[in-house]
Design an enzyme around this catalytic site. Sequence first.
Site, short mmCIF file in Angstrom:
data_model
loop_
_atom_site.label_atom_id
_atom_site.label_comp_id
_atom_site.label_asym_id
_atom_site.label_seq_id
_atom_site.Cartn_x
_atom_site.Cartn_y
_atom_site.Cartn_z
CG ASP A 97 20.65 9.35 55.98
OD1 ASP A 97 20.06 9.29 54.88
OD2 ASP A 97 21.31 8.40 56.44
CB VAL A 98 17.16 12.51 52.16
CG1 VAL A 98 17.63 13.96 52.17
CG2 VAL A 98 17.98 11.67 51.18
CG ASN A 104 20.61 18.29 44.17
OD1 ASN A 104 20.76 18.08 42.97
ND2 ASN A 104 21.61 18.39 45.02
CE1 TYR A 129 21.72 9.01 39.33
CE2 TYR A 129 21.51 8.78 36.94
CZ TYR A 129 21.64 9.58 38.07
OH TYR A 129 21.66 10.94 37.93
CE LYS A 152 18.53 10.80 39.76
NZ LYS A 152 18.20 11.91 40.67
#
Length: 274
Positions: A84-85, A111, A179, A183
Site C-alpha cells: 500500500d503506497v 504508476n 485527480y 496530477k
Amino acid sequence: MAQNESAAHGTDEADREATAPANGKVAVVTGAGSGIGRAVAQELIAAGWHVVLAGRRRETLDATADRFAQVGTERPAVVPVPTDVTRPDDVDALFGAVRDRFGRLDLLFNNAGTFGRPGPLEELSYEDWRAVVDVNLTGAFLCAQAAFRAMKEQDPQGGRIINNGSISAHVPRPHSIAYTATKHAVTGLTRSLSLDGRPYRIACGQIDIGNAATEMTGRMQTGILQANGQTAVEPVMDAADVARTVRHMASLPLEANVQFATVMATNMPYIGRG
C-alpha cells in the site's frame, strides 16, 4: 487501484520468470496488478528487466506474474510484493525487499493512482479528497523518496524514476478536482526530483497519458461528461502503446532523459478540450 483492501508484506517463495534473457537491470512497477502497470511490467520483462510488482492486492499481482511465468534460470525474475503506497512502512518493506533480493534498483515506474469518486466540487467529501491525495501524491512521493535513497546509496550510483502523470496534469476534466490537483502536483514532484537527482546520476521524467484502454478509463467508452456539458464517448488507445514509450524512456543511458512525454489517443478531446 482498489481502495478497500490492505497490503500484506513479503514476496513469493518462487519468483516468476519470463522468456527474455535477463539484462541484470531491476525495476519496480507500482500499480502493477492491472492496466498500465501490468502492460509496462510485461514490456520490461520482455526486454529482460527483473521486475518487482507492487500493488495492494496480492491476487492481481499474482495474476500479472503468472502471465509471464516460464521456467529457466537465465530468465528475468518477476517478484510480487503486496504494497500500500500510502503507508510508509509498506513502502520501506517494498524497497527493502528489492535491496535484499537484487542489491540495487535501476528504475521506478511510479504508476499507482486512483481517479477517485467523480462528482460536483461542492459535494466532494474530505474523505474522498484525502483518498486521492494519499495515493496519487503522497504515495508517489514515498516511493520516489525510497527509490532516490536507494539509487543515491548504491554502487554504481544512479538510476531512473518515471512518474505517471496524466493529460489532467495539463488540463482538467469536469468534476475531477482531486485527480487534477494531484496530477499537477506530480509534475512539480517530477521537476524537483529531476533537479535534486543531478548530483547522483538520478534521472527523472514523466509520462502524461490520455485515454489508455484500462479499467480506470471504462467510462470513456460508454460516455463521459465533457467541458461543454454534453456526454460523449471518447477514443481510447492500447495500453501497450504506453508501455513501449515507458520502455524507451527507461532504456536511455543516464546521461539522457525524456523529461516529459505525452501519449494519447489521437482523437481524444485534449487539444481544445474546452
